[in-house]
Write a protein that holds these residues in place. Structure first.
Motif, short mmCIF file in Angstrom:
data_model
loop_
_atom_site.label_atom_id
_atom_site.label_comp_id
_atom_site.label_asym_id
_atom_site.label_seq_id
_atom_site.Cartn_x
_atom_site.Cartn_y
_atom_site.Cartn_z
N GLY A 1 0.80 -1.22 0.00
CA GLY A 1 0.00 0.00 0.00
C GLY A 1 0.84 1.27 0.00
N THR A 2 1.91 1.28 0.77
CA THR A 2 2.73 2.49 0.87
C THR A 2 3.31 2.85 -0.50
OG1 THR A 2 3.27 1.99 3.16
CG2 THR A 2 4.75 3.50 2.02
N ASP B 1 0.53 4.11 -2.88
CA ASP B 1 0.12 5.48 -2.55
C ASP B 1 1.18 6.49 -3.00
OD1 ASP B 1 -2.26 4.72 -1.43
OD2 ASP B 1 -1.60 4.87 0.65
N HIS C 1 -4.05 8.09 5.20
CA HIS C 1 -2.92 7.39 5.82
C HIS C 1 -1.65 8.21 5.57
CE1 HIS C 1 0.16 4.19 6.17
NE2 HIS C 1 -0.71 3.63 6.99
N ASN D 1 -8.32 3.76 8.01
CA ASN D 1 -7.69 2.66 8.75
C ASN D 1 -7.89 2.75 10.26
OD1 ASN D 1 -5.92 4.88 7.85
ND2 ASN D 1 -4.49 4.05 9.34
N ASP E 1 -7.10 5.34 -1.90
CA ASP E 1 -6.33 4.38 -1.11
C ASP E 1 -7.36 3.39 -0.57
OD1 ASP E 1 -5.23 2.99 0.98
OD2 ASP E 1 -4.09 4.67 1.77
N VAL F 1 -6.68 0.36 0.65
CA VAL F 1 -5.94 -0.67 1.39
C VAL F 1 -6.82 -1.37 2.43
CG1 VAL F 1 -4.05 -0.98 3.06
CG2 VAL F 1 -3.66 0.30 0.95
N GLN F 2 -7.69 -0.61 3.11
CA GLN F 2 -8.54 -1.23 4.13
C GLN F 2 -9.81 -1.86 3.54
OE1 GLN F 2 -8.02 -1.65 7.44
NE2 GLN F 2 -6.01 -0.68 7.36
N SER G 1 -3.16 -3.55 -0.76
CA SER G 1 -2.07 -4.25 -0.08
C SER G 1 -2.52 -5.64 0.33
CB SER G 1 -1.68 -3.44 1.15
OG SER G 1 -0.70 -4.12 1.88
N HIS H 1 -1.41 -7.94 2.47
CA HIS H 1 -1.43 -8.44 3.86
C HIS H 1 -2.65 -7.96 4.64
CE1 HIS H 1 0.05 -4.93 6.34
NE2 HIS H 1 0.48 -4.51 5.17
N LYS H 2 -3.44 -7.05 4.04
CA LYS H 2 -4.68 -6.61 4.70
C LYS H 2 -5.85 -7.53 4.35
CE LYS H 2 -2.69 -2.68 6.05
NZ LYS H 2 -2.45 -2.24 7.40
N CYS I 1 0.15 1.78 12.00
CA CYS I 1 1.38 1.93 11.25
C CYS I 1 2.25 2.98 11.90
CB CYS I 1 1.08 2.34 9.81
SG CYS I 1 -0.13 1.28 9.07
N1 PLP Z 1 -3.05 2.89 3.46
C1 PLP Z 1 -3.84 2.47 4.46
C2 PLP Z 1 -5.24 3.00 4.57
C3 PLP Z 1 -3.36 1.56 5.41
O1 PLP Z 1 -4.15 1.14 6.41
C4 PLP Z 1 -2.03 1.10 5.28
C5 PLP Z 1 -1.45 0.20 6.31
O2 PLP Z 1 -1.91 0.14 7.43
C6 PLP Z 1 -1.25 1.54 4.20
C7 PLP Z 1 -1.80 2.44 3.32
C8 PLP Z 1 0.14 1.03 3.98
O3 PLP Z 1 0.09 -0.29 3.46
P1 PLP Z 1 1.37 -1.26 3.52
O4 PLP Z 1 1.47 -1.76 4.90
O5 PLP Z 1 1.04 -2.37 2.56
O6 PLP Z 1 2.54 -0.48 3.06
#
Ligand code: PLP
Length: 383
Positions: free
Chosen positions: A72-73, A76, A100, A157, A182, A184-185, A205, A207-208, A329
């Motif tokens: 995710g990072t 983004d 995030h 998140n 984003d 990711v959640q 991402s 792992h979520k 995070c």
């Molecule tokens: N964006 C959101 C909303 C997140 O919750 C997270 C991680 O908690 C991320 C981005 C970052 O994702 P990653 O852990 O895969 O880098």
């Protein structure tokens, strides 16, 4: 082995067993480089192609618009930093104040960019009229080489709030802006149709959603960004670097499984959440719940009056219960989070904020144990 309860599924999730098994051959037997033309490499390239199709199918995207990233990072950062035609062009970027840090920090110190941070209401929702105001062209000198971007997360998140993405994307488009989310959640947890919602770019991402760590994907419906890495021709020349074949395959299996059971997972997790909240409401503890009615199933963000979220987290940890405060995070930062501030949680509650995020592997027994432990900790700290 110590029994523990994991209730921090918004931070990361347990790897799906089928995904794990699907990854193994790509680590041990079929370790060929997917870019090589011999059969050993072609096998890996074929697995990547299949995974891309599976993932695209889960969000109604075209496979050629899916780019594999490290998570995710990275996705983004790609959306924000590489948006536009070239690094020298001017950019106007509009984001919500509760994004995030992968988005918020990427927005900092961007050359040639003007960034607007939109407020949110008490539930954490961005108002469409604030996007319109941010793009009021009288604020930005007209320039033919300016690119406009709106980035609003699909689900927060910390508090789980789901944004009205379809409406916000439409408003962004009406104002000449590209729309990134984003997600990711959200990916693997709620239904997502990128075309139906009008999303131009999306971050996810693995792992979520019960996939492996260190792998994710970026969706771009049509060249809204320039390449992330320079080097080889991988990922259609947009993200150079030898592919993480096992990670990609594992991510696709995990997403396929979550999406195949989306409705039943959501129903089950919501039933756990209702049970948990019922116990809390009858506990006599003074708390408020943060986030709107429309939220990611299982995300329970609570603020306790005159309490210390950090202390609650550590006391629960001693009882073998994993939860988080504010942003998972950002465990080093123990101040009141930017999200809790932005939704205006009253001062006497804000410091006592924790997030419990239940997932498909949690049980009613877990809820009983967490509430029992919480009530004990909070009543002891009052004495
Ligand atoms: N964006 C959101 C909303 C997140 O919750 C997270 C991680 O908690 C991320 C981005 C970052 O994702 P990653 O852990 O895969 O880098």
């Amino acid at each position: 082995m110590k029994r523990y309860i994991y209730a921090d599924n918004a931070a990361t999730t347990k790897l799906d067993t089928e995904a794990f098994e699907a990854m193994l051959p790509w680590l041990i037997e079929n370790y060929g480089n997917a870019s090589q033309p011999y059969f050993f490499g072609k096998k890996a390239a074929h697995a990547i192609k299949e995974a891309r199709q599976t993932i695209a199918g889960c969000i109604n995207a075209d496979p050629d618009n899916i780019f594999f990233t490290s998570g995710g990072t990275e996705s983004d950062n790609w959306a924000i930093k590489c948006f536009g035609v070239s690094p020298t062009d001017a950019k106007v970027i509009v984001v919500s104040a509760i994004e995030h840090h992968a988005i918020l920090h990427a927005c900092k110190n961007q050359p040639n960019a003007t960034v607007t941070y939109l407020p949110v209401d008490k539930d954490g929702i961005v108002r469409g009229e604030d996007i319109v105001m941010a793009f009021d062209h009288s604020n930005h000198p007209a320039c033919s080489r300016t690119s406009y971007l709106t980035s609003i997360m699909m689900a927060n998140n910390e508090i789980g709030t789901i944004m009205p993405i379809k409406d916000l994307a439409a408003i962004a488009h009406e104002n000449g802006s590209v729309f990134h989310t984003d997600a990711v959640q959200a990916v693997g947890h709620i239904p997502i149709d990128v075309k139906g919602l009008g999303i131009d770019m999306l971050s996810a991402s693995a792992h979520k959603f019960n996939g492996p760590k260190g792998i994710g994907f970026f969706y771009d419906s049509g060249k809204h960004v320039y390449p992330h890495n320079d080097g080889g021709a991988q990922e259609f020349g947009m993200r150079a670097g030898t592919e993480n074949v096992a990670g990609i395959v594992g991510m696709a299996v995990a997403l396929k499984n979550n999406c195949a059971n989306l409705e039943s997972n959501m129903k089950y997790i919501m039933s756990l959440e209702d049970y948990f909240m019922d116990l809390m409401e009858h506990s006599g503890v003074d708390f408020i719940r943060n986030g709107g009615r429309n939220h990611i199933p299982g995300n329970i963000n609570l603020s306790f009056r005159n309490a210390d979220g950090e202390a609650i987290l550590h006391r629960l940890d001693l009882k073998g219960i994993c939860i988080s405060t504010g942003s998972a995070c950002d465990s080093v930062n123990t101040q009141i989070s930017h999200v809790i501030r932005a939704i205006g949680v009253p001062q006497e509650y804000a410091n006592g904020t924790i997030r419990i995020s239940l997932g498909k592997y949690n049980t009613l027994d877990d809820c009983d144990s967490i509430v029992e432990a919480l009530v004990k900790i909070l009543s002891l700290s009052k004495k």
